[in-house]
Design a protein around this motif. Structure first.
Motif, PDB file in Angstrom:
ATOM      1  N   ALA A 433       5.899  -1.924 -13.448  1.00  0.00           N
ATOM      2  CA  ALA A 433       5.884  -1.603 -14.874  1.00  0.00           C
ATOM      3  C   ALA A 433       5.628  -2.853 -15.697  1.00  0.00           C
ATOM      4  CB  ALA A 433       7.219  -0.960 -15.272  1.00  0.00           C
ATOM      5  N   ALA A 434       6.210  -4.021 -15.271  1.00  0.00           N
ATOM      6  CA  ALA A 434       5.969  -5.256 -16.010  1.00  0.00           C
ATOM      7  C   ALA A 434       4.524  -5.704 -15.868  1.00  0.00           C
ATOM      8  CB  ALA A 434       6.924  -6.344 -15.503  1.00  0.00           C
ATOM      9  N   ILE A 435       3.914  -5.474 -14.665  1.00  0.00           N
ATOM     10  CA  ILE A 435       2.506  -5.853 -14.488  1.00  0.00           C
ATOM     11  C   ILE A 435       1.629  -5.007 -15.403  1.00  0.00           C
ATOM     12  CG2 ILE A 435       0.613  -5.878 -12.836  1.00  0.00           C
ATOM     13  CD1 ILE A 435       2.651  -6.506 -10.661  1.00  0.00           C
ATOM     14  N   THR A 436       1.949  -3.715 -15.492  1.00  0.00           N
ATOM     15  CA  THR A 436       1.138  -2.825 -16.325  1.00  0.00           C
ATOM     16  C   THR A 436       1.316  -3.149 -17.796  1.00  0.00           C
ATOM     17  OG1 THR A 436       1.392  -1.095 -14.656  1.00  0.00           O
ATOM     18  CG2 THR A 436       0.691  -0.392 -16.843  1.00  0.00           C
ATOM     19  N   ALA A 437       2.596  -3.489 -18.216  1.00  0.00           N
ATOM     20  CA  ALA A 437       2.864  -3.701 -19.634  1.00  0.00           C
ATOM     21  C   ALA A 437       2.467  -5.093 -20.101  1.00  0.00           C
ATOM     22  CB  ALA A 437       4.344  -3.466 -19.924  1.00  0.00           C
ATOM     23  N   TYR A 438       2.769  -6.137 -19.312  1.00  0.00           N
ATOM     24  CA  TYR A 438       2.561  -7.510 -19.785  1.00  0.00           C
ATOM     25  C   TYR A 438       1.386  -8.221 -19.131  1.00  0.00           C
ATOM     26  CZ  TYR A 438       7.406  -6.576 -21.034  1.00  0.00           C
ATOM     27  OH  TYR A 438       8.551  -6.006 -21.508  1.00  0.00           O
ATOM     28  N   GLY A 439       0.910  -7.670 -18.000  1.00  0.00           N
ATOM     29  CA  GLY A 439      -0.129  -8.361 -17.273  1.00  0.00           C
ATOM     30  C   GLY A 439       0.457  -9.161 -16.125  1.00  0.00           C
ATOM     31  N   PRO A 440      -0.388  -9.498 -15.114  1.00  0.00           N
ATOM     32  CA  PRO A 440       0.132 -10.212 -13.930  1.00  0.00           C
ATOM     33  C   PRO A 440       0.727 -11.588 -14.268  1.00  0.00           C
ATOM     34  CG  PRO A 440      -2.006  -9.238 -13.472  1.00  0.00           C
ATOM     35  CD  PRO A 440      -1.799  -9.086 -14.946  1.00  0.00           C
ATOM     36  N   ALA A 441       0.148 -12.302 -15.172  1.00  0.00           N
ATOM     37  CA  ALA A 441       0.636 -13.655 -15.462  1.00  0.00           C
ATOM     38  C   ALA A 441       2.012 -13.613 -16.111  1.00  0.00           C
ATOM     39  CB  ALA A 441      -0.345 -14.392 -16.357  1.00  0.00           C
ATOM     40  N   ALA A 442       2.154 -12.748 -17.109  1.00  0.00           N
ATOM     41  CA  ALA A 442       3.440 -12.665 -17.782  1.00  0.00           C
ATOM     42  C   ALA A 442       4.513 -12.103 -16.859  1.00  0.00           C
ATOM     43  CB  ALA A 442       3.322 -11.824 -19.054  1.00  0.00           C
ATOM     44  N   ALA A 443       4.128 -11.105 -16.011  1.00  0.00           N
ATOM     45  CA  ALA A 443       5.101 -10.544 -15.076  1.00  0.00           C
ATOM     46  C   ALA A 443       5.531 -11.580 -14.038  1.00  0.00           C
ATOM     47  CB  ALA A 443       4.518  -9.319 -14.390  1.00  0.00           C
ATOM     48  N   GLY A 444       4.585 -12.478 -13.651  1.00  0.00           N
ATOM     49  CA  GLY A 444       4.935 -13.530 -12.708  1.00  0.00           C
ATOM     50  C   GLY A 444       5.957 -14.498 -13.284  1.00  0.00           C
ATOM     51  N   ARG A 445       5.877 -14.771 -14.605  1.00  0.00           N
ATOM     52  CA  ARG A 445       6.865 -15.650 -15.214  1.00  0.00           C
ATOM     53  C   ARG A 445       8.249 -15.010 -15.260  1.00  0.00           C
ATOM     54  NH1 ARG A 445       2.488 -16.645 -18.768  1.00  0.00           N
ATOM     55  NH2 ARG A 445       3.388 -15.194 -20.296  1.00  0.00           N
ATOM     56  N   ILE A 446       8.258 -13.655 -15.282  1.00  0.00           N
ATOM     57  CA  ILE A 446       9.550 -12.970 -15.357  1.00  0.00           C
ATOM     58  C   ILE A 446      10.148 -12.771 -13.966  1.00  0.00           C
ATOM     59  CG2 ILE A 446      10.702 -10.840 -16.044  1.00  0.00           C
ATOM     60  CD1 ILE A 446       8.653 -10.580 -18.286  1.00  0.00           C
ATOM     61  N   TYR A 447       9.372 -12.218 -13.004  1.00  0.00           N
ATOM     62  CA  TYR A 447       9.905 -11.851 -11.694  1.00  0.00           C
ATOM     63  C   TYR A 447       9.495 -12.810 -10.588  1.00  0.00           C
ATOM     64  CZ  TYR A 447      11.127  -7.397 -13.845  1.00  0.00           C
ATOM     65  OH  TYR A 447      11.682  -6.427 -14.629  1.00  0.00           O
ATOM     66  N   GLY A 448       8.677 -13.776 -10.892  1.00  0.00           N
ATOM     67  CA  GLY A 448       8.238 -14.694  -9.868  1.00  0.00           C
ATOM     68  C   GLY A 448       6.875 -14.309  -9.322  1.00  0.00           C
ATOM     69  N   LEU A 449       6.048 -15.311  -9.018  1.00  0.00           N
ATOM     70  CA  LEU A 449       4.683 -15.062  -8.588  1.00  0.00           C
ATOM     71  C   LEU A 449       4.626 -14.361  -7.235  1.00  0.00           C
ATOM     72  CD1 LEU A 449       3.010 -18.429  -9.674  1.00  0.00           C
ATOM     73  CD2 LEU A 449       2.983 -16.233 -10.868  1.00  0.00           C
ATOM     74  N   GLN A 450       5.550 -14.694  -6.331  1.00  0.00           N
ATOM     75  CA  GLN A 450       5.505 -14.092  -5.001  1.00  0.00           C
ATOM     76  C   GLN A 450       5.785 -12.594  -5.064  1.00  0.00           C
ATOM     77  OE1 GLN A 450       8.136 -15.929  -2.248  1.00  0.00           O
ATOM     78  NE2 GLN A 450       7.368 -14.797  -0.468  1.00  0.00           N
ATOM     79  N   ARG A 451       6.775 -12.224  -5.882  1.00  0.00           N
ATOM     80  CA  ARG A 451       7.114 -10.807  -6.001  1.00  0.00           C
ATOM     81  C   ARG A 451       5.972 -10.031  -6.659  1.00  0.00           C
ATOM     82  NH1 ARG A 451      12.287  -8.544  -6.169  1.00  0.00           N
ATOM     83  NH2 ARG A 451      12.111  -6.314  -5.682  1.00  0.00           N
ATOM     84  N   VAL A 452       5.400 -10.624  -7.678  1.00  0.00           N
ATOM     85  CA  VAL A 452       4.287  -9.962  -8.378  1.00  0.00           C
ATOM     86  C   VAL A 452       3.068  -9.854  -7.461  1.00  0.00           C
ATOM     87  CG1 VAL A 452       2.667 -10.164 -10.318  1.00  0.00           C
ATOM     88  CG2 VAL A 452       5.112 -10.619 -10.658  1.00  0.00           C
ATOM     89  N   ALA A 453       2.818 -10.903  -6.638  1.00  0.00           N
ATOM     90  CA  ALA A 453       1.662 -10.865  -5.727  1.00  0.00           C
ATOM     91  C   ALA A 453       1.821  -9.759  -4.695  1.00  0.00           C
ATOM     92  CB  ALA A 453       1.500 -12.213  -5.051  1.00  0.00           C
ATOM     93  N   GLN A 454       3.054  -9.559  -4.199  1.00  0.00           N
ATOM     94  CA  GLN A 454       3.275  -8.483  -3.225  1.00  0.00           C
ATOM     95  C   GLN A 454       2.964  -7.119  -3.827  1.00  0.00           C
ATOM     96  OE1 GLN A 454       7.286  -8.924  -1.873  1.00  0.00           O
ATOM     97  NE2 GLN A 454       6.858 -10.800  -0.683  1.00  0.00           N
ATOM     98  N   GLU A 455       3.407  -6.920  -5.061  1.00  0.00           N
ATOM     99  CA  GLU A 455       3.135  -5.625  -5.685  1.00  0.00           C
ATOM    100  C   GLU A 455       1.660  -5.461  -5.996  1.00  0.00           C
ATOM    101  OE1 GLU A 455       5.300  -3.327  -5.814  1.00  0.00           O
ATOM    102  OE2 GLU A 455       6.914  -4.613  -5.065  1.00  0.00           O
TER     103      GLU A 455
END
Length: 471
Positions: A433-455
């Protein structure tokens, strides 16, 4: 004193006392120049006893040929004789000896002096003593049993007499294998009148001794014109009979009555009220200011307590220093009489009379009995010795996640604590939901790049094992 003099049965008991006095006088630059008559007066012995002891000391020993006292006869220019010059021989490097106080030769009879020397040597060498050991050294000096060891009952009586003089302490059944433990002191624990040696008679013997004149340069002046010793002089002394009236001086009356006039139970300045005796007033010197306004009953109890301790052998100086030491460590005294009776005068320590608050009064050393009692005391429980547990750190208060935002919205500015809380509670759906709402870069700052990359890999069709490493 050489040990051979103590254990050698060829030397009489009187020889030890004469040797100690000569050795003490020989420490002067001119050596010992006292006549036999003077030595007898010092030691409270007859002149014939001193002469026999000198013959044993100045002649080569029949056992090993050693001469303990070196005597040099002196003659003046006119031919008139002078008192002999005496010194003791120098001890060998490997010779056993024992240090004894010179005053012991004057205060103790010769038989008790030998026992005292034996106990001192055994104490220095840390050797246990039994009655049989003492009997081998203390032998009969004359009669049919001359040279035979003393029996256990005789040794026990001598030990009891020595302990009564205060020069030694007997600790019953505290030694090795149930033996008595003996402790010799450098000075007596209490004052005891010296008993003269009268076994050879009290009068002077004109058949022994030197006919030369006395050397006046000795360590004290003679107290009698005849010079026959102090024994007969003491026997001829007369003691005044009947009561003696010794009223306290004005100084004591005024000082003891220094309380405010009209105070309850206070002693009046004219001496009509209750007052302390002169010796009790002297003992209470450090705390005299606490006596103001004390009731007569308390004054009488203080007087009785001091008199009891003095009669038991406790010296006045010891009680005075006890009061001074305890008063110096006390912050506030509200009731002077109560403090003197309850905290100042009582003796604290073990059962030994010379123990004073865990310290031996005559030596200043730590009392071994108090130390043993402290070491044998049961240790407290283990849980009591453990320090209290440290308080656990408080759990961090969970930070609620921010509400979801519509697609294309700007990512919120989160603190570090908020980001950690979001990452601990994050689920795959919340990350997507954070990737869809904020984009991958912003979601990576919130949840971490590794977690965002897995999703993102899952969204692109890769499986968990096939997902490439995120950089």
């Amino acid at each position: 004193m050489p040990l051979r003099l103590v254990v050698g049965v060829q030397y009489s008991d009187a020889a030890l006392a004469v040797y100690i006095k000569i050795a003490a006088l020989a420490l002067r630059r001119e050596g010992c120049t006292a006549r036999v008559e003077t030595l007898a007066e010092y030691l409270d012995m007859s002149k014939s006893s001193v002469e026999r002891a000198l013959r044993q000391l100045t002649r080569p020993d029949q056992v090993d040929g050693v001469t303990e006292v070196i005597t040099t006869r002196r003659t003046k220019r006119g031919g008139q004789g002078d008192s002999a010059h005496r010194i003791v021989r120098q001890a060998e490097d490997d010779e056993l000896f024992v240090w004894l106080p010179a005053r012991a030769a004057i205060a103790l009879p010769p038989r008790l002096l030998r026992l005292y020397a034996l106990i001192t040597y055994a104490q220095t060498r840390r050797q246990p003593l039994a009655y049989s050991d003492m009997g081998g050294v203390l032998v009969h000096q004359g009669g049919r049993s001359a040279g035979e060891p003393l029996g256990d009952r005789q040794i026990a009586r001598l030990v009891e007499e020595l302990a009564a003089t205060g020069w030694a302490t007997v600790r019953e059944r505290e030694g090795l294998q149930g033996r008595h433990a003996y402790e010799a002191h450098l000075r007596p624990l209490h004052a005891v009148a010296a008993s003269p040696d009268i076994h050879d008679g009290s009068g002077p013997d004109d058949h022994d001794g030197s006919l030369s004149e006395e050397d006046p340069r000795i360590d004290r002046l003679k107290t009698s014109a005849g010079g026959s010793g102090g024994i007969r002089r003491r026997r001829l002394q007369e003691v005044a009979r009947g009561p003696v009236d010794n009223p306290p001086s004005d100084t004591f009356r005024t000082a003891r009555g220094q309380g405010p006039s009209g105070a309850k139970g206070g002693s009046s300045g004219d001496g009509s009220g209750p007052s302390l005796s002169a010796r009790a007033w002297s003992v209470l010197e450090p705390v005299r200011h606490l006596l103001d306004g004390i009731r007569p009953f308390v004054l009488r109890r203080i007087e009785a307590e001091i008199s009891t301790q003095l009669a038991a052998g406790t010296g006045a100086r010891r009680i005075t220093e006890r009061l001074q030491r305890r008063y110096a460590t006390t912050t506030t005294v509200r009731d002077g009489g109560r403090w003197i009776l309850g905290a100042g005068l009582p003796r604290h320590g073990c059962g030994l009379r010379e123990c004073e608050d865990g310290v031996l009064w005559h030596t200043g050393q730590t009392c071994q009995v108090c130390l043993d009692i402290a070491l044998c005391a049961p240790a407290p429980a283990a849980e009591e010795n453990q320090p209290p547990p440290a308080p656990e750190p408080a759990a961090p208060v969970p930070v609620p996640p921010p509400p979801p935002l519509p697609a294309g919205a700007a990512a919120p500015e989160l603190t570090r604590v908020q980001r950690l809380a979001l990452r601990e509670t994050a689920t795959p759906d919340s990350v997507r939901a954070a990737i869809t709402a904020y984009g991958p870069a912003a979601a990576g700052r919130i949840y971490g790049l590794q977690r965002v990359a897995q999703e993102l890999n899952r969204l692109d069709g890769y499986g968990p094992e096939e997902a490439p490493d995120a950089h």
